[in-house]
Design a protein around this motif. Structure first.
Motif, mmCIF file in Angstrom:
data_model
loop_
_atom_site.group_PDB
_atom_site.id
_atom_site.type_symbol
_atom_site.label_atom_id
_atom_site.label_comp_id
_atom_site.label_asym_id
_atom_site.label_seq_id
_atom_site.Cartn_x
_atom_site.Cartn_y
_atom_site.Cartn_z
ATOM 1 N N GLY A 142 0.815 -1.207 0.000
ATOM 2 C CA GLY A 142 0.000 0.000 0.000
ATOM 3 C C GLY A 142 0.849 1.257 0.000
ATOM 4 O O GLY A 142 2.068 1.223 0.155
ATOM 5 N N ARG A 143 0.177 2.389 -0.167
ATOM 6 C CA ARG A 143 0.871 3.667 -0.282
ATOM 7 C C ARG A 143 1.590 4.039 0.997
ATOM 8 O O ARG A 143 2.742 4.483 0.964
ATOM 9 N N ASP A 144 0.940 3.875 2.139
ATOM 10 C CA ASP A 144 1.510 4.367 3.398
ATOM 11 C C ASP A 144 2.842 3.710 3.757
ATOM 12 O O ASP A 144 3.788 4.411 4.135
ATOM 13 N N PRO A 145 2.970 2.376 3.684
ATOM 14 C CA PRO A 145 4.279 1.772 4.013
ATOM 15 C C PRO A 145 5.405 2.254 3.102
ATOM 16 O O PRO A 145 6.517 2.490 3.561
ATOM 17 N N TYR A 146 5.089 2.399 1.801
ATOM 18 C CA TYR A 146 6.123 2.870 0.884
ATOM 19 C C TYR A 146 6.525 4.309 1.193
ATOM 20 O O TYR A 146 7.708 4.651 1.246
ATOM 21 N N VAL A 147 5.532 5.179 1.393
ATOM 22 C CA VAL A 147 5.820 6.579 1.679
ATOM 23 C C VAL A 147 6.610 6.710 2.975
ATOM 24 O O VAL A 147 7.552 7.513 3.074
ATOM 25 N N ALA A 148 6.262 5.905 3.977
ATOM 26 C CA ALA A 148 6.981 5.970 5.251
ATOM 27 C C ALA A 148 8.441 5.576 5.079
ATOM 28 O O ALA A 148 9.346 6.231 5.622
ATOM 29 N N ALA A 149 8.695 4.515 4.314
ATOM 30 C CA ALA A 149 10.077 4.095 4.079
ATOM 31 C C ALA A 149 10.839 5.140 3.269
ATOM 32 O O ALA A 149 12.005 5.446 3.562
ATOM 33 N N ALA A 150 10.204 5.692 2.234
ATOM 34 C CA ALA A 150 10.860 6.711 1.415
ATOM 35 C C ALA A 150 11.167 7.960 2.233
ATOM 36 O O ALA A 150 12.221 8.585 2.058
ATOM 37 N N ARG A 151 10.251 8.335 3.138
ATOM 38 C CA ARG A 151 10.492 9.517 3.976
ATOM 39 C C ARG A 151 11.667 9.272 4.928
ATOM 40 O O ARG A 151 12.502 10.153 5.116
ATOM 41 N N ARG A 152 11.736 8.084 5.530
ATOM 42 C CA ARG A 152 12.865 7.780 6.418
ATOM 43 C C ARG A 152 14.176 7.766 5.636
ATOM 44 O O ARG A 152 15.219 8.210 6.132
ATOM 45 N N HIS A 153 14.132 7.254 4.407
ATOM 46 C CA HIS A 153 15.322 7.215 3.553
ATOM 47 C C HIS A 153 15.806 8.630 3.244
ATOM 48 O O HIS A 153 16.995 8.954 3.397
ATOM 49 N N ALA A 154 14.885 9.501 2.828
ATOM 50 C CA ALA A 154 15.261 10.882 2.517
ATOM 51 C C ALA A 154 15.738 11.613 3.764
ATOM 52 O O ALA A 154 16.715 12.375 3.723
ATOM 53 N N SER A 155 15.069 11.380 4.881
ATOM 54 C CA SER A 155 15.450 12.045 6.134
ATOM 55 C C SER A 155 16.833 11.606 6.596
ATOM 56 O O SER A 155 17.604 12.424 7.120
ATOM 57 N N TYR A 156 17.143 10.332 6.399
ATOM 58 C CA TYR A 156 18.462 9.854 6.815
ATOM 59 C C TYR A 156 19.560 10.575 6.042
ATOM 60 O O TYR A 156 20.532 11.079 6.638
ATOM 61 N N PHE A 157 19.430 10.655 4.729
ATOM 62 C CA PHE A 157 20.490 11.291 3.941
ATOM 63 C C PHE A 157 20.493 12.801 4.126
ATOM 64 O O PHE A 157 21.557 13.426 4.040
ATOM 65 N N LEU A 158 19.333 13.388 4.417
ATOM 66 C CA LEU A 158 19.319 14.795 4.768
ATOM 67 C C LEU A 158 20.133 15.025 6.034
ATOM 68 O O LEU A 158 20.954 15.954 6.095
ATOM 69 N N GLY A 159 19.921 14.189 7.037
ATOM 70 C CA GLY A 159 20.676 14.331 8.271
ATOM 71 C C GLY A 159 22.167 14.137 8.073
ATOM 72 O O GLY A 159 22.984 14.886 8.636
ATOM 73 N N GLU A 160 22.535 13.148 7.264
ATOM 74 C CA GLU A 160 23.957 12.901 7.005
ATOM 75 C C GLU A 160 24.609 14.086 6.295
ATOM 76 O O GLU A 160 25.705 14.516 6.669
ATOM 77 N N LEU A 161 23.947 14.623 5.296
ATOM 78 C CA LEU A 161 24.536 15.720 4.531
ATOM 79 C C LEU A 161 24.573 17.010 5.342
ATOM 80 O O LEU A 161 25.539 17.779 5.250
ATOM 81 N N GLU A 162 23.551 17.255 6.124
ATOM 82 C CA GLU A 162 23.574 18.450 6.967
ATOM 83 C C GLU A 162 24.644 18.330 8.043
ATOM 84 O O GLU A 162 25.267 19.337 8.420
ATOM 85 N N ALA A 163 24.885 17.121 8.531
ATOM 86 C CA ALA A 163 25.955 16.921 9.516
ATOM 87 C C ALA A 163 27.322 17.185 8.898
ATOM 88 O O ALA A 163 28.204 17.768 9.535
#
Length: 957
Positions: free
Chosen positions: A478-499
């Protein structure tokens, strides 16, 4: 009848309830003859000769209808009849499979027996050929032993080096990549190690195929045409390009390869794909499955272990469980599994590893019940799910629910990922970090995740087909599990790059780890700006990733993402550090990819405005540096001087050596161009004293290297102030350092200004060497303004060498260069090229044209503040007054004016040239006392040195 080969040995072939006797031309079912037509019988004979192998339509037509010409329709008609006769598809029976667009294969088990009823063993593979070890560029490690591919290796090693394009074609999991890597290693000596390996499995966006190839080759790209850069590197060189997993980017890849084949005749391309590229010059090597036993029940242990498929299974199973013992019964079970797996390397490996957990008997039972291998479908079908769907279904069903969910969530990664990334992305309130860690270990042990322990930190990745399969499973939830995983993926790399951006450590110095994560960064950005994405994360991620794209010289992508993010900028984000980073990166990227457009200047100016409002002094200094070179390039020198003065104020507020060095660099260069050479020398030397050593990461953030630019400007100021020997030494050293920095823009800047030094010194051989290096650097990296400038320098060098015969072509070259440079608002070279053009016109006795050009150039320099060449311009103008008007008095006055200006500027070199001309003019007057200063005939023809205005004696001051 068609010639179907030698059938005199009486061999029979058994499959299911059927027995086929080629010599008797008889097919029986359960002992009863089957009535069938001659062509259908011949088709069956040919297909069963090589069960499991796809026979092309052309091959079947040639073998069965060798005596007549028929259409494909006849083949399809008889194949349909043969399937019906055999009962193909009834009760799960399967005999003939179709590979769409390729041909047919007989897929049922075939047992060969001689007239006495003894099974005929298959042929034994050839002995392995000797491998040649050699260093390569970025080739992955070769397998310790490539099982069952000796013949393939021998064929490809012999032919790839002399063939423009070889494509290894086969189903997913057959071992194409392993074979390609082995070929690369063996051919490395032939190509002197010049090999690049490109794994397209990490790529989702087909538009960046050329950028990915350039990255694998280690090429820095700072233009909009990466393919032009690639061709510039390999056009006249021997090179082997290994392109892996081309099937999902087949259209752009095919177009690129066709260009490479056409324009780089010494380059060889070895590609792997699930289907041919279908382009000119392509040679296809179809990689068949490994040989496996047709009827393992009748073979001994020794006989079974001679089959490559069984060898591979046993080797991988033993590696997963060192205590595993294989007896004759186990070997037969393994042989049966290899048969059911059709000898496909990857499914065999997956099954072999399961043996360590489930045992041989259980694995064989499960495999026999569940496995069914399909042929690859059309290109528009779901990627990589046509041939190994059943294998992956089976592997997936063996997992626990937690392992299934973790595998699906990890499929969001593109390319390698660390254990920290896996924990952040796969864990949530449902599955904790500890459970994810355990599941990751289990998935790795079951070969669904591949570890790479060669790196200090250790990374993991999903095989391409596994990732595609698991990603579809994630979407199916379904849409929600995919969106949740994609959001965590984007957030992880955002955090890494901002660090990284906040870190005091220079984490951008080594580009290799960043290059590995480009696939994940691109994927995260794609999702963020998609219909289901998170724009807020996307805007921040674009800003945080801009330094990465700049560091890796992917300026086109940097420009694209920054522009997209700015278009989605929310009101609360305007005027923040996020907009500052986006505007600054956009300005630099635009300047070096599209030229000195107004949009580039506006972006840099907006970034400076924000940095000022935020009282961010370092960002102010960075933007002032970008604006300084921007306004220099468009010929607005007085504006550039204002930016330099402001940079000095900002640097004083910062109070750190690096800031002082940058500010003095900008101020020194402005004063050099304005004609104040003594002050320029002082500030440029101070810039070098206070600047830290050049580093690639710092260079890419500024867009160019301030320290290197200071040094090459100092070389020019040194020559002008009369220190020619030191000027030459500084110029040569600066160019060497720029080359080592591996930053094409900085290298070109150093070469441009070193060319001026060598031409001023009349060191024409050194100028030629610098011009050759400059031209190559500009063309290889597709740097448009510098390519345009190279033609002007060629013309200037030809004019300085002298001779009317060369002058006409040189004049045309300079005029064309000036036209191209003005079209892209690059005015920095207008004055030196105008001087060179005037001298060329004088060599062709076109004095009036030269005079008009010099007068226009003098007026322009007085107007825009570029005064460093004014003494030389006035000297040349004085020569033209003599030639055109014969006005010795006016010429003398003008030379004296030029002399005063040169002394005022501290330009000892111009002073010496002007003095020599003035002395020559006065001497000519004294030798002709009857000549009146107003006489049209006075003075006599200028001395020969004036025919080439760069005077031999004075030019080496």
């Amino acid at each position: 009848m068609a010639d179907l080969g030698n059938r005199q040995n009486g061999e029979r072939r058994n499959f299911g309830p059927f027995c086929l006797s080629p010599t008797e031309r008889l097919l029986t079912r359960d002992g009863r003859p089957v009535d069938m037509g001659g062509r259908s019988f011949d088709l069956l004979v040919v297909l069963t000769e090589q069960p499991g192998r796809v026979l092309s339509k052309r091959e079947l037509l040639k073998r069965v209808w060798s005596d007549v010409v028929v259409e494909d329709g006849s083949l399809r008609f008889h194949m349909a009849g043969l399937r019906k006769l055999l009962g193909d598809g009834e009760g799960g029976a399967r005999y003939i499979a179709t590979q769409v667009g390729v041909g047919y294969a007989f897929v049922a088990p075939v047992e060969r027996v001689d007239p006495l009823g003894v099974s005929v063993p298959p042929s034994i593979p050839d002995e392995a050929t000797e491998r040649i070890s050699a260093d390569t560029t970025n080739l992955p490690p070769r397998l310790p032993r490539l099982i069952g591919r000796e013949r393939d290796v021998r064929i490809l090693v012999e032919r790839v080096a002399d063939t423009p394009l070889f494509t290894i074609v086969g189903s997913a999991g057959v071992g194409k990549t392993s074979l390609a890597v082995e070929i690369g290693h063996q051919l490395s000596p032939h190509f002197d190690g010049k090999i690049a390996f490109v794994d397209f499995s990490m790529l989702e966006n087909p538009t960046v195929v050329p950028s990915m190839i350039a990255g694998a080759m280690g090429i820095t790209v700072q233009s909009e045409d990466p393919l032009a850069v690639i061709l510039g590197h390999i056009r006249d060189r021997r090179f082997l390009l290994v392109l892996d997993n081309c099937e999902h980017v087949i259209e752009p890849t095919a177009n690129i390869i066709e260009r490479i084949v056409d324009e780089a005749p010494n380059t060889r391309v070895l590609a792997t794909s699930r289907e041919p590229l279908r382009i000119r010059s392509e040679h296809v090597h179809r990689l068949d499955a490994l040989a496996y036993p047709e009827n393992p029940a009748d073979l001994s242990l020794e006989q079974l272990l001679e089959f490559p498929a069984v060898q591979l299974f046993c080797e991988r199973a033993a590696a997963a469980d060192s205590s595993l013992e294989i007896d004759e019964e186990s070997a037969r079970l393994i042989g049966g599994m290899c048969h059911r797996l059709d000898g496909m390397a990857l499914p065999i490996e997956l099954a072999a590893v399961r043996v360590a957990t489930h045992g041989i008997s259980a694995t064989a039972r499960q495999l026999g019940e569940r496995f069914s291998l399909g042929w690859s479908g059309r290109r528009t079908a779901q990627p990589r799910q046509q041939t190994l769907q059943a294998t992956l279904d089976w592997s997936y069903d063996l997992l626990s629910r937690t392992e299934q969910v973790v595998l699906e969530r990890l499929a969001i990664f593109v390319g390698p990922f660390s254990i920290d990334a896996a924990l952040d992305v796969a864990a949530d309130t449902e599955i904790g970090s500890n459970e994810v860690a355990v599941a990751l270990d289990e998935l790795t042990s079951k070969s669904l995740i591949s570890p790479n322990r060669s790196r200090v930190s250790g990374t993991y990745r999903l095989l391409e087909m596994t990732r595609a399969y698991a990603r579809e499973k994630l979407h199916a939830r379904g849409r929600d599990p995919y969106v949740a995983a994609a959001r965590r993926h984007a957030s992880y790399f955002l955090g890494e790059l901002e660090a990284i951006g906040r870190s005091d450590e220079d984490l951008l110095q080594d580009p290799r780890p960043l290059r590995l994560q480009l696939g994940n960064i691109r994927s995260a950005l794609d999702w963020c700006f998609s219909r289901t994405g998170d724009i807020k994360i996307g805007v921040r991620l674009a800003a945080a990733s801009a330094p990465v794209f700049q560091n890796l010289s992917h300026l086109l992508e940097c420009r694209s993402w920054c522009a997209r993010a700015l278009s989605e900028l929310a009101d609360p984000q305007r005027g923040t550090a996020i907009e500052l980073e986006l505007q600054g990166a956009l300005g630099i990227s635009l300047m070096f990819t599209r030229g000195n457009s107004a949009a580039a200047g506006n972006a840099l100016a907006r970034a400076l405005e924000i940095a000022t409002d935020l009282e961010d002094h370092w960002s102010q200094l960075r933007m002032l540096g970008g604006l300084h070179i921007f306004h220099e390039r468009i010929g607005e020198y007085q504006t550039a001087m204002l930016h330099a003065r402001r940079a000095v104020e900002v640097a004083e507020a910062i109070g750190e050596p690096e800031a002082i060095g940058v500010a003095n660099s900008l101020s020194g260069i402005s004063h050099h161009l304005a004609g104040d050479q003594l002050r320029a020398r002082l500030e440029l030397e101070l810039a070098l004293e206070t600047s830290p050593p050049s580093q690639r990461s710092r260079t890419t953030r500024y867009g160019f290297d301030h320290r290197n630019r200071s040094a090459i400007a100092l070389a020019r100021a040194l020559w002008l102030t009369g220190h020619s020997a030191r000027a030459s030494a500084v110029a040569r050293q600066t160019v060497r350092e720029a080359a080592q920095l591996d930053h094409p823009v900085t290298h070109c800047i150093a070469l441009i200004w070193s060319l001026a030094v060598y031409l001023w010194m009349d060191e024409l051989d050194s100028a030629q060497d610098a011009l050759d290096a400059f031209t190559e650097c500009a063309e290889v990296n597709a740097l448009g303004p510098y390519i345009a400038a190279a033609g002007g320098f060629r013309g200037e060098l030809a004019i300085q060498r002298g001779g009317p015969g060369e002058a006409l072509g040189a004049i045309e070259a300079i005029e064309e260069s000036l036209s191209r440079l003005r079209a892209i608002r690059y005015e920095l070279l207008t004055t030196p090229f105008s001087l060179a053009l005037a001298r060329g016109l004088m060599q062709c006795t076109r004095y009036q044209e030269a005079r008009e050009l010099i007068e226009a150039t003098v007026a322009r320099c007085n107007g825009n503040g570029e005064r460093f060449a004014l003494p030389e311009l006035l000297r040349v103008k004085a020569q033209l007054l003599c030639r055109v008007d014969g006005d010795v008095s006016a010429s003398e006055t003008l030379l004296k004016e030029a002399l005063d200006l040169a002394r005022e500027q501290g330009s000892r070199a111009w002073e010496l040239r002007i003095t020599a001309d003035l002395d020559g003019l006065l001497a000519a007057n004294r030798s002709c006392p009857s000549c009146d200063s107003s006489s049209a005939e006075a003075p006599a023809r200028p001395r020969s040195s004036d025919a080439r205005p760069t005077l031999t004696g004075s030019s080496k001051s």
